[in-house]
Design a protein around this motif. Structure first.
Motif, PDB file in Angstrom:
ATOM      1  N   TYR A 161       0.680  -1.318   0.032  1.00 19.63           N
ATOM      2  CA  TYR A 161      -0.052   0.100  -0.596  1.00 19.63           C
ATOM      3  C   TYR A 161       0.719   1.619  -0.081  1.00 19.63           C
ATOM      4  CZ  TYR A 161      -3.694  -4.284   1.935  1.00 19.63           C
ATOM      5  OH  TYR A 161      -4.337  -4.835   1.878  1.00 19.63           O
ATOM      6  N   LYS A 162       0.176   2.189  -0.773  1.00 17.99           N
ATOM      7  CA  LYS A 162       1.491   3.313  -1.098  1.00 17.99           C
ATOM      8  C   LYS A 162       0.453   4.324  -1.365  1.00 17.99           C
ATOM      9  CE  LYS A 162       5.400   5.436  -2.707  1.00 17.99           C
ATOM     10  NZ  LYS A 162       6.894   5.238  -4.020  1.00 17.99           N
ATOM     11  N   TYR A 163       0.908   5.522  -0.799  1.00 13.80           N
ATOM     12  CA  TYR A 163       0.349   7.054  -1.211  1.00 13.80           C
ATOM     13  C   TYR A 163       1.513   7.896  -1.128  1.00 13.80           C
ATOM     14  CZ  TYR A 163       0.119   8.550   3.139  1.00 13.80           C
ATOM     15  OH  TYR A 163       1.109   8.998   4.820  1.00 13.80           O
ATOM     16  N   ASN A 164       0.965   9.060  -2.554  1.00 17.01           N
ATOM     17  CA  ASN A 164       2.173  10.320  -2.743  1.00 17.01           C
ATOM     18  C   ASN A 164       0.474  11.201  -2.560  1.00 17.01           C
ATOM     19  OD1 ASN A 164       4.317   9.075  -2.804  1.00 17.01           O
ATOM     20  ND2 ASN A 164       4.093   9.104  -4.951  1.00 17.01           N
ATOM     21  N   TYR A 165       1.591  12.834  -1.597  1.00 12.70           N
ATOM     22  CA  TYR A 165       0.178  13.646  -1.233  1.00 12.70           C
ATOM     23  C   TYR A 165       0.472  14.721  -1.040  1.00 12.70           C
ATOM     24  CZ  TYR A 165      -3.070  16.673   0.780  1.00 12.70           C
ATOM     25  OH  TYR A 165      -4.627  17.726   1.087  1.00 12.70           O
ATOM     26  N   THR A 166       0.007  15.827  -1.811  1.00  7.40           N
ATOM     27  CA  THR A 166       1.005  16.995  -1.957  1.00  7.40           C
ATOM     28  C   THR A 166      -0.091  18.260  -2.240  1.00  7.40           C
ATOM     29  OG1 THR A 166       3.537  15.790  -3.375  1.00  7.40           O
ATOM     30  CG2 THR A 166       3.291  18.715  -2.917  1.00  7.40           C
ATOM     31  N   LYS A 167      -0.054  19.058  -1.140  1.00 11.65           N
ATOM     32  CA  LYS A 167      -0.210  20.506  -1.581  1.00 11.65           C
ATOM     33  C   LYS A 167      -0.006  21.643  -1.287  1.00 11.65           C
ATOM     34  CE  LYS A 167      -1.420  20.241   3.865  1.00 11.65           C
ATOM     35  NZ  LYS A 167      -2.412  19.962   4.759  1.00 11.65           N
ATOM     36  N   GLY A 168      -0.273  22.360  -2.113  1.00  9.11           N
ATOM     37  CA  GLY A 168       0.384  24.089  -1.673  1.00  9.11           C
ATOM     38  C   GLY A 168      -0.822  25.288  -2.015  1.00  9.11           C
ATOM     39  N   TYR A 169      -0.248  25.927  -0.976  1.00 14.64           N
ATOM     40  CA  TYR A 169      -0.993  27.839  -0.903  1.00 14.64           C
ATOM     41  C   TYR A 169      -0.422  28.558  -1.480  1.00 14.64           C
ATOM     42  CZ  TYR A 169      -2.690  24.874   2.732  1.00 14.64           C
ATOM     43  OH  TYR A 169      -2.752  23.606   3.927  1.00 14.64           O
ATOM     44  N   ASN A 170      -1.159  29.436  -2.366  1.00 16.94           N
ATOM     45  CA  ASN A 170      -0.852  30.593  -2.492  1.00 16.94           C
ATOM     46  C   ASN A 170      -0.172  29.859  -4.199  1.00 16.94           C
ATOM     47  OD1 ASN A 170      -0.879  33.402  -2.789  1.00 16.94           O
ATOM     48  ND2 ASN A 170       0.927  33.286  -1.241  1.00 16.94           N
ATOM     49  N   GLY A 171      -0.762  30.253  -4.967  1.00 18.17           N
ATOM     50  CA  GLY A 171      -0.126  29.660  -6.171  1.00 18.17           C
ATOM     51  C   GLY A 171       0.635  31.102  -7.203  1.00 18.17           C
ATOM     52  N   GLN A 211       3.509  19.805  -9.886  1.00 19.07           N
ATOM     53  CA  GLN A 211       4.031  18.901 -11.018  1.00 19.07           C
ATOM     54  C   GLN A 211       5.127  18.824  -9.961  1.00 19.07           C
ATOM     55  OE1 GLN A 211       5.554  20.225 -14.264  1.00 19.07           O
ATOM     56  NE2 GLN A 211       6.898  18.614 -14.717  1.00 19.07           N
ATOM     57  N   VAL A 212       6.159  17.649  -9.279  1.00 16.77           N
ATOM     58  CA  VAL A 212       6.319  17.440  -8.743  1.00 16.77           C
ATOM     59  C   VAL A 212       8.046  16.938  -9.397  1.00 16.77           C
ATOM     60  CG1 VAL A 212       7.384  15.538  -6.414  1.00 16.77           C
ATOM     61  CG2 VAL A 212       4.859  16.138  -6.142  1.00 16.77           C
ATOM     62  N   LEU A 213       9.007  17.490  -8.741  1.00 22.93           N
ATOM     63  CA  LEU A 213      10.128  17.180  -9.891  1.00 22.93           C
ATOM     64  C   LEU A 213      11.374  17.029  -9.219  1.00 22.93           C
ATOM     65  CD1 LEU A 213       9.741  20.734 -11.895  1.00 22.93           C
ATOM     66  CD2 LEU A 213       9.047  18.975 -12.068  1.00 22.93           C
ATOM     67  N   GLY A 214      11.531  17.141  -7.915  1.00 21.14           N
ATOM     68  CA  GLY A 214      12.343  16.157  -7.225  1.00 21.14           C
ATOM     69  C   GLY A 214      13.574  16.682  -6.483  1.00 21.14           C
ATOM     70  N   ARG A 227       4.020  17.893   1.316  1.00 24.09           N
ATOM     71  CA  ARG A 227       4.480  16.310   0.443  1.00 24.09           C
ATOM     72  C   ARG A 227       4.034  15.576   1.781  1.00 24.09           C
ATOM     73  NH1 ARG A 227       9.283  17.593  -3.043  1.00 24.09           N
ATOM     74  NH2 ARG A 227       8.147  19.519  -4.905  1.00 24.09           N
ATOM     75  N   PHE A 228       3.321  14.550   1.475  1.00 22.80           N
ATOM     76  CA  PHE A 228       3.201  13.713   2.578  1.00 22.80           C
ATOM     77  C   PHE A 228       3.715  12.213   1.298  1.00 22.80           C
ATOM     78  CE2 PHE A 228       1.191  17.093   4.160  1.00 22.80           C
ATOM     79  CZ  PHE A 228       1.500  17.305   5.449  1.00 22.80           C
ATOM     80  N   LEU A 229       3.953  11.021   1.885  1.00 24.01           N
ATOM     81  CA  LEU A 229       4.175   9.895   1.646  1.00 24.01           C
ATOM     82  C   LEU A 229       3.999   8.984   2.539  1.00 24.01           C
ATOM     83  CD1 LEU A 229       7.960   9.637  -0.327  1.00 24.01           C
ATOM     84  CD2 LEU A 229       6.905  11.618   1.153  1.00 24.01           C
ATOM     85  N   ASP A 230       3.369   7.925   2.269  1.00 22.20           N
ATOM     86  CA  ASP A 230       3.942   6.541   3.284  1.00 22.20           C
ATOM     87  C   ASP A 230       3.838   5.807   2.705  1.00 22.20           C
ATOM     88  OD1 ASP A 230       4.458   5.026   5.484  1.00 22.20           O
ATOM     89  OD2 ASP A 230       2.698   5.710   6.476  1.00 22.20           O
ATOM     90  N   GLN A 231       4.593   4.462   2.556  1.00 18.54           N
ATOM     91  CA  GLN A 231       4.151   2.660   2.209  1.00 18.54           C
ATOM     92  C   GLN A 231       5.051   1.782   3.073  1.00 18.54           C
ATOM     93  OE1 GLN A 231       6.115   2.107  -1.819  1.00 18.54           O
ATOM     94  NE2 GLN A 231       7.657   0.149  -0.164  1.00 18.54           N
ATOM     95  N   THR A 232       3.863   0.837   2.908  1.00 22.24           N
ATOM     96  CA  THR A 232       4.021  -0.299   3.642  1.00 22.24           C
ATOM     97  C   THR A 232       3.417  -1.956   2.713  1.00 22.24           C
ATOM     98  OG1 THR A 232       2.789  -1.774   5.723  1.00 22.24           O
ATOM     99  CG2 THR A 232       1.175  -0.404   4.276  1.00 22.24           C
TER     100      THR A 232
END
Length: 978
Positions: free
Chosen positions: A467-477, A486-489, A507-512
Motif C-alpha cells: 500500500y502506498k500513497y503520495n500526497y502534496t498540497k500547496g498554498y498561494n500559487g 508538478q513534483v520535480l524532485g 508533501r506526504f508519502l507513506d508505504q507499507t
C-alpha cells in the motif's frame, strides 16, 4: 388433513428459527472437465474438498434483486443477508459505505476504526485489497479519506453477478485465513460456458428526483433567535448580533430565498451492458462490458463507471483445466462542492461571519467561481486469477495465481477568489496491490465401505500486499491558471520555488508492505448421509508481527448431524432437519508495520492544530512528549474465536425453509493506545489486551406461500439478526478507559455514548443546588451554574458536574437488523417489494446541537461554524429543546449530553419493482428472454428520528446534516437474452 405428533410439533417450533436457502453449495467447486459446461473453481481445487459438505451459506437470490439497479456491493446486500449491517451515510453516488458482519470486532469512534472492521470481499476467489487506513494519520478532520475516496466495492456490475454469499461458518472462514477475520463475502461473476453463442443485453434509464424543500432567509433565522435574546441577552450581546442578520432591507439575506433549484436537481442515471459467451466443451469464453452513470439529486454529484471482464476456460487434456477471469473497472466521480469538505482538505478556515446568501443571483456567482476550480477523482481497478487444476482420479492438484491492483488519483484546485486571495492545490496518487499464490493437493481415500467417505488436503498460500500513497498540497500559487502541482524532485525545483517564494508546498508519502505465508491441513469425513465432520489446522506467519510472535497455529472444526435422515426419514412434512455446530480461530493481521520494527516511537514535529506540518514559526523541531504512542515488546498478533450453532429445516416439499443460528465471537489480544505518565517522554503506549465480544441470533425464512403453475404466486423471504456487543477486557486488567473523548468500560457496548444526563432547566438561581459544606452553588467544571443553565445529574453528589458524572448510554449500532423480500407474480407479471429495517440504535443530533449553540458556533470561527447553502431550509418535524442561556460559559447546548440523543431506528421500503416477461410474444424471433421492468427506490421511511433520514447518521453516531440525502429514484429497464 395431516396429523402431526407432539414431538413433530416441537421439532417444527424449533426449526422455525432456521436458515433459508442455506444449503446452497459454495459456488467454487471444481467441475468435471468432461461435462458440457466448463465451470471454473476460481481459486482452484484448493477449496473443493473443504467445502464439499458445507451447508452454512447465506446467499442472495440474484433473480429477485437483479432488477434493482444498485450501484455498489453494499447496496446489493443491504437487507438481503442475515447478520450483515450496511450503513449508507450519504446519497452522493460512489462514496464510501460501511459493512459490519455480526457486530463490530473493534473500536467504532472514527472512520479509521470502521475501515479496520470491514469484511473481505472475494471476487471470483480474489480477496480484494481496499484502501489502507494509514492515510487517516495525516488528516486533521475525519470527514472523508484523502484522495478520491471512491467506494471500491462499486466495481462490480449487478448484471455480471452469478451469486453473492456471506461466509459465516468458522471452518470455512478458517479456510480463507487471516483475510477473513472480519467475515467474508463471496462474489462469483458469470462464467464462460460452452455451447452456442449466447448474447445478453441489459439496460436501464432512471431519474433521481429532486426533494421538496421549504427555503428560508434571514427572517426565519431572526425568529428562531428571538426567544433567546428576549430572555437572556444583554446590551453587549445585542451589540455583537451577526451583521448579516441586522439589516432587514438587505436583499441578499432577506430577499428571495431561491437557491434550491441551483443546488437540488432531477438527474438522469443510465446503464448499458453486453455479455457474450460461447465455445466448445474443451474451450469456451465469456466477455462482459458495461457503462454506468449514477447521478445524485444534489450538488450535481454523479459516478461514472466502466466495466470490462473476460473469462476463458481451456481443457487441453481431459484431466487438466486452465482457467482465467480478469476484471477491469474505472470509477470517475463528480464530487460534492461543500464548504466543509473544501476547508477540511485545505485545512484553511476563512472568515465565516458572512455566510453564503440564499439568493439565487449570489449563489450562482459563487458557483461560477467554483467552476474555475478542478476536482478530478478517479479510481482504476484490475483483478483476476489464473488457475490450473488437475483431476487425477482420487488425487486432485491445483495451483492458482491471484492478483488485485487498484489506484486512486485526485487533482484538486481552489481558485484564490474562494480562498481569501490565496489559492489551494493538492494532488494525490495511491495504490493497493495484492499478489497471492495458492497450491493445494487433495486425496479421496478408498475406505472399501460406501458408508464412509474421507477426503484429506494439504495446501500452501503466499500473499504479498503493498500500500502506498503520495500526497502534496500547496498554498498561494502564482495565479489561478496553474492548477496542478508538478513534483520535480531536485531538478530545477529550487529555481521554481525561488521564482514563487510565497508558494508553500507540503508533501506526504507513506508505504507499507506485508507478507503472509500459510500452511494448512484439512480433513472431511462423512458417514452415510447422517454425519459430516470437517477439521482444519493452519500455520500462519505474518511479516507485520513482532519477531517472537509472527507465527500462529490455529485449529477449527465443525460437524453436521442430519437429523431428518436419522430420525425423520421419509417424513411427509419435514423434508430435512440439520444441526450444525462449529468452532474456529483466525489470526488478525496488523495493518500497520510499526509493530514489526521493535521498540520505537514517532517524533511529532508539528504543533497541536497542525500535527503533520513540520516546524513551528519556521523552525523545524522535535518536540516532546511524543504523542503517537510507544511500541514496546509483548504485542502478539490478535485473533478471533468463533462459535456457531445452526438448526435448519425444509418442509412441505421444500416450499418452506427456516432455521436459527446462534453465534459467539471473541476478538482477543487487540492493541489500543493507552495513556501513560508523561515523565516517560511519551503520552501513550500501544498495549495488547483489548477484547470485544459479539453474540447473537439470526433468523431466516423463505417460503413459497402460494405456488401455482400459471396463476398467482407469492414467495417471501425474511431475515432478522440480533447482536449484543460488549467490551470483554481491557489491557492490564483495567475496568475502564477514556479514549479519544469516549469511554470504554468492561461489560458495556463498545458503541455506547458517554454523556451527561439532562433532566431540565434551572429557571431561577434559587433552584440551583447549594453545597452545604461551603455554601457554593453546584458548578460545571468550576463554573457555577445559574438560571438558564441545564440540570445535569450529579451522580457522585460532589456538587461538581464533570467527566465523573458522564454515563454510558445508548448504542451507535442497531441491535436488530434485517430485511423482508416479497415477490408476487401472475402469469407474465411480477412485483417485488424489498424492505430493510434497523432497530435499537441511537444517534446524537449534532445538527440541532450546533443550531441551538449558535453563539459559540459563530464566535469560534472553526470548521463547525460552516453554513452550507442547504442550511437555508426548514425541516419538517423539528424537535424543540428548552430555551437555555446560549451565552452561558457552561455551554448548555453541548452535544455530549443525552438532550440530543434520539432513537434512530427505522424501517424503509428500499425498492418496488414491477416487471413483465414478454418472451412468448417474441418466440418466433429467436429471442430466448425478453423482460421489461420499472423500479422505484427509497420510496418511504418509517422512523421517530427528527433528522432528514436516520441512514444519514455518520459512522460515529453523529447526525450533522451535512451529507447529501439518499434520493427517491425511478428506473425503467429491459433485459434481453439472444
Amino acid at each position: 388433513m395431516v396429523k402431526i405428533s407432539t414431538s413433530i410439533i416441537i421439532v417444527l417450533l424449533l426449526s422455525v428459527f432456521g436458515i433459508s436457502g442455506a444449503s446452497l453449495s459454495f459456488a467454487m467447486q471444481q467441475q468435471d472437465t468432461t461435462k458440457k459446461n466448463l465451470q471454473v473453481d476460481t481459486i482452484g481445487n484448493m477449496l473443493k474438498s473443504l467445502t464439499k459438505y458445507s451447508q452454512l451459506r447465506d446467499t442472495i437470490d440474484i433473480n429477485r434483486t437483479k432488477n434493482i439497479p444498485n450501484l455498489s456491493l453494499q447496496q446489493m446486500i443491504k437487507g438481503n443477508l442475515a447478520g450483515v449491517y450496511v450503513q449508507e451515510t450519504s446519497g452522493e453516488p460512489g462514496t464510501e459505505q460501511c459493512i459490519l458482519v455480526r457486530g463490530p470486532s473493534g473500536l467504532v469512534f472514527n472512520k479509521k476504526d470502521f475501515a479496520a472492521l470491514q469484511p473481505t470481499v472475494y471476487l471470483n476467489g480474489v480477496p480484494l485489497a481496499l484502501d489502507n487506513n494509514f492515510t487517516y494519520d495525516i488528516q486533521q478532520y475525519d470527514y472523508s479519506r484523502i484522495g478520491p475516496a471512491n467506494n471500491l466495492l462499486s466495481q462490480v456490475n449487478i448484471d455480471d453477478i452469478e451469486s453473492i454469499a456471506i461466509i459465516k461458518d468458522p471452518v470455512e472462514l478458517a479456510k480463507l485465513g487471516p483475510n477473513a477475520v472480519n467475515g467474508a463475502i463471496y462474489i462469483n461473476t458469470r462464467k464462460a460456458k460452452s455451447g452456442l453463442r449466447s448474447i445478453s443485453v441489459n439496460s436501464y434509464f432512471g431519474i433521481a428526483t429532486s426533494p421538496k424543500v421549504y427555503t428560508t432567509n434571514g427572517t426565519y433565522e431572526n425568529q428562531f433567535r428571538a426567544p433567546f435574546y428576549q430572555k437572556y441577552a444583554t446590551a453587549e450581546n445585542y451589540d455583537s448580533y451577526p451583521a448579516f442578520l441586522r439589516d432587514e432591507t438587505n436583499s441578499d439575506y432577506f430577499g428571495p430565498s431561491n437557491w434550491n433549484d441551483l443546488y437540488y436537481n432531477t438527474a438522469a442515471s443510465y446503464n448499458a451492458n453486453l455479455g457474450i459467451s460461447g465455445g466448445t466443451e474443451r474451450a469456451n469464453f465469456r466477455f462482459f462490458g458495461a457503462g454506468t452513470k449514477e447521478a445524485g439529486n444534489a450538488d450535481h454529484t454523479a459516478l461514472n463507471k466502466y466495466n470490462l471482464s473476460v473469462a476463458v476456460n481451456m481443457a487441453p487434456f481431459k484431466w487438466l483445466t486452465v482457467s482465467t477471469i480478469i476484471n477491469a473497472t474505472r470509477l470517475d466521480r463528480n464530487r460534492n462542492t461543500s464548504l466543509r469538505d473544501r476547508f477540511a482538505e485545505a485545512r484553511y478556515i476563512p472568515d465565516l461571519r458572512i455566510p453564503i446568501s440564499p439568493n439565487s443571483t449570489n449563489y450562482s456567482a459563487f458557483l461560477s467561481e467554483s467552476a474555475n476550480g478542478t476536482d478530478l477523482n478517479r479510481s482504476t481497478l484490475l483483478n483476476g486469477n489464473l488457475t490450473l487444476s488437475a483431476n487425477l482420479k482420487r488425487l486432485k492438484l491445483s495451483s492458482s495465481l491471484l492478483f488485485d491492483y487498484n489506484e486512486g488519483i485526485r487533482d484538486y484546485f481552489v481558485p484564490s477568489t474562494l480562498m481569501s486571495g490565496a489559492s489551494f492545490v493538492s494532488t494525490y496518487f495511491g495504490y493497493n496491490q495484492r499478489l497471492i499464490v495458492n497450491n493445494a493437493a487433495s486425496y479421496d481415500f478408498d475406505l472399501n465401505n460406501k458408508d464412509h467417505q474421507l477426503t484429506a488436503q494439504i495446501g500452501q498460500q503466499f500473499q504479498s500486499d503493498t500500500y502506498k500513497y503520495n500526497y502534496t498540497k500547496g498554498y498561494n500559487g502564482p495565479n489561478d491558471f496553474i492548477k496542478i502541482i508538478q513534483v520535480l524532485g531536485n531538478i530545477r525545483e529550487d529555481d521554481y520555488l525561488n521564482a514563487y517564494p510565497d508558494f508553500y508546498v507540503f508533501r506526504f508519502l507513506d508505504q507499507t508492505k506485508s507478507n503472509l505465508f500459510s500452511l494448512y491441513a484439512n480433513a472431511n469425513y462423512k458417514y452415510k448421509d447422517l454425519f459430516d465432520f470437517n477439521a482444519i489446522v493452519r500455520r500462519d506467519g505474518a511479516s507485520n508481527g513482532q519477531p517472537d510472535s509472527r507465527w500462529v497455529t490455529s485449529p477449527s472444526f465443525s460437524g453436521t448431524w442430519h437429523i431428518g435422515k436419522s430420525l425423520l426419514n421419509n417424513h411427509k412434512t419435514i423434508n430435512s432437519l440439520d444441526l450444525n455446530a462449529g468452532w474456529g480461530r483466525i489470526v488478525r493481521l496488523f495493518s500497520d508495520d510499526r509493530f514489526a520494527a521493535g521498540p520505537q516511537y514517532r517524533s511529532e514535529a508539528g504543533f497541536p492544530s497542525e500535527p503533520t506540518i513540520p516546524g513551528y514559526v519556521g523552525i523545524i523541531t522535535a518536540s516532546r512528549p511524543y504523542t503517537s504512542g510507544y511500541v514496546g515488546y509483548g504485542i502478539p498478533l490478535p485473533y478471533a474465536d468463533r462459535t456457531n450453532v445452526t438448526l435448519s429445516s425444509t418442509m412441505f416439499n421444500n416450499r418452506l425453509s427456516l432455521a436459527l443460528t446462534a453465534y459467539n465471537r471473541d476478538d482477543k489480544r487487540q492493541v489500543i493506545n493507552t495513556p501513560v505518565p508523561q515523565e516517560l517522554g511519551y503520552t501513550s503506549e500501544y498495549k495488547s489486551g483489548l477484547e470485544i465480544n459479539n453474540k447473537g441470533l439470526e433468523l431466516l425464512v423463505n417460503a413459497d406461500v402460494v405456488k401455482t403453475k400459471n396463476g398467482f404466486s407469492w414467495a417471501t423471504g425474511l431475515n432478522a439478526s440480533y447482536n449484543k456487543n460488549k467490551v470483554a477486557a481491557l489491557p492490564g486488567g483495567m475496568k475502564e478507559l477514556v479514549y479519544q473523548n469516549n469511554k470504554l468500560e468492561v461489560g458495556k457496548s463498545v458503541g455506547s455514548y458517554w454523556l451527561y444526563t439532562n433532566v431540565g432547566i434551572y429557571n431561577t438561581d434559587a433552584e440551583v443546588p447549594t453545597n452545604p459544606s461551603n455554601n457554593q452553588k453546584i458548578n460545571f467544571g468550576g463554573i457555577p451554574l445559574k438560571a438558564g443553565d441545564p440540570k445535569w445529574i450529579d451522580y457522585n453528589n460532589d456538587y461538581r458536574i464533570d467527566d465523573k458524572d458522564k454515563v454510558l448510554t445508548g448504542d451507535r449500532l442497531p441491535k436488530l437488523t434485517g430485511g423482508w423480500n416479497n415477490t408476487l407474480s401472475y402469469k407474465n407479471f411480477d412485483l417485488n417489494l424489498n424492505i430493510f429495517f434497523a432497530v435499537g440504535q441511537k444517534a446524537i443530533n449534532s445538527f440541532d446541537a450546533g443550531r441551538y449553540d449558535f453563539v459559540n458556533r459563530e464566535s469560534a470561527n472553526n470548521i463547525t461554524a460552516v453554513r452550507e447553502i442547504y442550511s437555508w431550509q426548514a425541516i419538517d418535524g423539528v424537535k424543540t429543546y428548552p430555551i437555555y442561556n446560549p451565552w452561558s460559559a457552561a455551554v448548555p447546548y453541548r452535544q455530549d449530553q443525552d438532550l440530543f440523543l434520539e432513537n434512530a431506528s427505522y424501517l424503509k421500503l428500499r425498492s418496488a419493482t414491477l416487471g413483465y416477461n414478454f418472451t412468448s410474444m417474441l418466440s418466433k424471433s429467436g429471442i430466448k428472454k425478453a423482460y421489461l421492468y420499472a423500479t422505484g427506490m427509497n420510496l418511504f421511511t418509517l422512523t421517530k428520528f427528527t433528522g432528514l433520514d436516520p441512514e444519514l447518521v455518520n459512522y460515529t453516531g453523529l447526525y450533522d446534516g451535512a451529507n447529501i440525502t439518499i434520493p427517491r429514484t425511478f428506473v425503467l429497464g429491459f433485459k434481453l437474452d439472444l
